[in-house]
Design a protein around this motif. Sequence first.
Motif, PDB file in Angstrom:
ATOM      1  N   ALA A 132       0.816  -1.217   0.000  1.00 30.33           N
ATOM      2  CA  ALA A 132       0.000   0.000   0.000  1.00 30.33           C
ATOM      3  C   ALA A 132       0.846   1.262   0.000  1.00 30.33           C
ATOM      4  N   THR A 133       2.054   1.185   0.558  1.00 30.33           N
ATOM      5  CA  THR A 133       2.897   2.377   0.606  1.00 30.33           C
ATOM      6  C   THR A 133       3.801   2.500  -0.619  1.00 30.33           C
ATOM      7  N   ILE A 134       4.438   1.426  -1.043  1.00 34.21           N
ATOM      8  CA  ILE A 134       5.278   1.537  -2.236  1.00 34.21           C
ATOM      9  C   ILE A 134       4.428   1.717  -3.493  1.00 34.21           C
ATOM     10  N   GLY A 135       3.186   1.199  -3.470  1.00 37.78           N
ATOM     11  CA  GLY A 135       2.278   1.377  -4.600  1.00 37.78           C
ATOM     12  C   GLY A 135       1.450   2.635  -4.513  1.00 37.78           C
ATOM     13  N   ASN A 136       1.666   3.445  -3.426  1.00 37.46           N
ATOM     14  CA  ASN A 136       0.906   4.690  -3.224  1.00 37.46           C
ATOM     15  C   ASN A 136      -0.598   4.431  -3.250  1.00 37.46           C
ATOM     16  N   ILE A 137      -1.007   3.352  -2.589  1.00 41.82           N
ATOM     17  CA  ILE A 137      -2.412   2.932  -2.582  1.00 41.82           C
ATOM     18  C   ILE A 137      -3.140   3.435  -1.344  1.00 41.82           C
ATOM     19  N   GLY A 138      -2.511   3.318  -0.166  1.00 32.95           N
ATOM     20  CA  GLY A 138      -3.109   3.815   1.073  1.00 32.95           C
ATOM     21  C   GLY A 138      -3.575   2.724   1.989  1.00 32.95           C
ATOM     22  N   PRO A 139      -4.812   2.239   1.827  1.00 33.52           N
ATOM     23  CA  PRO A 139      -5.308   1.213   2.738  1.00 33.52           C
ATOM     24  C   PRO A 139      -4.803  -0.167   2.376  1.00 33.52           C
ATOM     25  N   GLY A 140      -4.696  -1.016   3.392  1.00 36.16           N
ATOM     26  CA  GLY A 140      -4.349  -2.412   3.180  1.00 36.16           C
ATOM     27  C   GLY A 140      -5.399  -3.291   3.824  1.00 36.16           C
ATOM     28  N   PHE A 141      -4.953  -4.316   4.516  1.00 41.19           N
ATOM     29  CA  PHE A 141      -5.870  -5.226   5.182  1.00 41.19           C
ATOM     30  C   PHE A 141      -5.577  -5.248   6.678  1.00 41.19           C
ATOM     31  N   GLY A 142      -6.535  -5.734   7.455  1.00 37.70           N
ATOM     32  CA  GLY A 142      -6.360  -5.817   8.899  1.00 37.70           C
ATOM     33  C   GLY A 142      -6.355  -4.449   9.542  1.00 37.70           C
ATOM     34  N   SER A 143      -5.370  -4.205  10.394  1.00 34.41           N
ATOM     35  CA  SER A 143      -5.311  -2.944  11.148  1.00 34.41           C
ATOM     36  C   SER A 143      -5.057  -1.741  10.254  1.00 34.41           C
ATOM     37  N   VAL A 144      -4.552  -1.967   9.035  1.00 38.97           N
ATOM     38  CA  VAL A 144      -4.305  -0.857   8.105  1.00 38.97           C
ATOM     39  C   VAL A 144      -5.356  -0.832   6.997  1.00 38.97           C
ATOM     40  N   GLY A 145      -6.526  -1.392   7.289  1.00 38.12           N
ATOM     41  CA  GLY A 145      -7.623  -1.409   6.341  1.00 38.12           C
ATOM     42  C   GLY A 145      -8.200  -0.029   6.109  1.00 38.12           C
ATOM     43  N   PRO A 146      -9.273   0.062   5.337  1.00 34.92           N
ATOM     44  CA  PRO A 146      -9.814   1.377   4.955  1.00 34.92           C
ATOM     45  C   PRO A 146     -10.293   2.217   6.130  1.00 34.92           C
TER      46      PRO A 146
END
Length: 512
Positions: free
Chosen positions: A458-472
Motif C-alpha cells: 500500500a505504501t510503495i504502490g501509493n495505494i493507502g489502505p491495506g488489510f487488517g489494522s491498516v484497512g480502509p
Amino acid sequence: MRLRTDWRASVALVGTVLKYLAVPLVIPVVVALIYGESVFPFVATIALTIAVGHGLERLELDPDMQIREAMLFVAISWLAVAAVGAVPYVLAGWGTESTLADPVNALFESMSGFTTTGATVLGEISLEQHSHAVMMWRQLTQWLGGMGIIVLMVAILPEVAVSGAQLIESEAPGPELQKLTPRIAETARILWLVYFVFTAVYIALLYGFHLAGMAPNMGLYNAIAHGFTTLPTGGFSPEADSVAAFSAIVQWTAVPFMIIAGTNFALFWHVFSGEGHRFVRNSEFRAYIAAIAGLTVLLAGMLYTGTAPALSGLGGITEGVLENSLRQSAFQIASLLTSTGYATSDFVEWTSTGKIVLLFAMLVGGSAGSTGGGVKVVRWLIVFKFLRRELFTASHPEVVRPIRLGGNVVDEDAIRGVLGFTFMYLFIFAVASLFLALDASRIGYTLTPLEAFSASLATIGNIGPGFGSVGPYGNYLAFPDSSKLLMVFLMWIGRLEIVPVLVLLTGGFWTR
C-alpha cells in the motif's frame, strides 16, 4: 576521483520549488480566516519556506541540467516538499495531544499526501480534532502531488522549463513521456489544464448534488476537499467514514472520476483535439478498462451471491441486492486499482476470496501518464508479452520476434527497463514486508503476515489502505517510528518510480 554531479545546481533549483510552495499555503490561511481558526501554523510555514527557498537559491544555478542533476533535483524536491508540508501539522498540534504534533507522524502524513498514497496515522477521533484549515491543507497536498510538483514547475517557471524534458522524465509516472507539443513547457501546461478542468467539473457535480438535496452533507467544503483528492487518486477524506459518509449518487459519481484519474491524461487532450480514435487504439487503455470491468463483474457476483460476505453497517447488505453489489464492487475496484484508496465499506471483514480480488486490483495499478500508482498497466502488458515471447523462442530459437504495443515495436532497452523496474518493485516490496513484520514484533505489536504484506504494498504502490489494522477504516499509528520512516521512504520511491531515488545511493552517480 572527483564529483561528476553538479549538486549545487540541483539544490539551488530545489530552493525555487520551496519558494513557490508558499503560494498554495495561502489557501489554508483563507480557510482559517473563514472559519475563525488560527493562521499561525501556515503563516509561519510560509515565512520559513520563503526564507529557506531564497537561501538555497543563492547556490550556483545552472538551469541546463543533465540527467544526473535532474534526477537529484527531482528526488530532493519531493523529500523537501514533504518535510515542509509537515511543518503546519506540527505547529498546529504543538502543546496538544494531537497525533500530528509528533514530527515522524507529521512527516508520514505529509509524504502520504504529496505522493497521493492516502495512508494515514489519523483515526476517527484524530480527524475530528483538527481544524478545517489543517484538513484542507491535508487535502491540498494530494492535489499538488497528483499531476506532479515538477510538472507544475516546468509549466510555470521558465528557469525550470529549460531542462523540463529531463525533469518530467524523472518524475512522470510510467516508462515513457508522451510529448503533446514540441515544447515541453506547453505539454506540462496542457496536462495541468486537463487535470484542473476535471477537478473543477467534479467539485461542481458534488456541490450540485448538495444544492439539489441529493447529498445533504456534501457542502462546499466537502466538495472541494474530495475534489482535491479524487483526481490525484489520493483518497484522503475529512470524513472518518470516507465516501461511505455520503449518498449513493456521490459514490456512483466518484467511480468514473477515479477511472478518469487512472487514465493517461494525454489521451484526453487528444480527444479535445478531435482525435478520439486514440482512446480505442491505445492498447494500455483497453487493458486498463478490461481489468476494471472484469474485476468489477467478478467481485459484484461474489457480493451478490454471498461468496464475499453480505455487508452490514457502512456498506449495507449486498447479498441479493443487485444495485448495492454493483456499487460496492465498482467503487472498491476503481479505488484500489487506481490507487485512490477511498472506501464505502470495510472490506477487512470480507472473506479471503473477496480480499484476493482486491489484492489483485492493487497490484495492477493505473495507466502511465495518469495520477494512479502501482506498477502500471503498460508495464504488465510488456512483461506478459515478454514472457510469451520467451516461451515461443524457446522452441523457435531462429525466429526474431519483436514485442509490439499498439502496432509499434517496443525498444529492447525499454523492455529491459520495464523488467528491471518490475523486479526492483517486487523485491523492495517483499523485503519491506519482512522488515515491517520483524520491527512490529520487536515492540510487541501484533502484525499478521497479510497486514505486513499489504502495508508494504500500500505504501510503495501509493495505494493507502491495506488489510487488517491498516484497512480502509484503520490507520498506521501503531507502527514503530522506524517502520513509519521506512514507509515514508517507500512512498517516496514509489511515487518517483524507484530509479531516480535509488540511483543516488550508487557510487557511480556521484564520482567518475
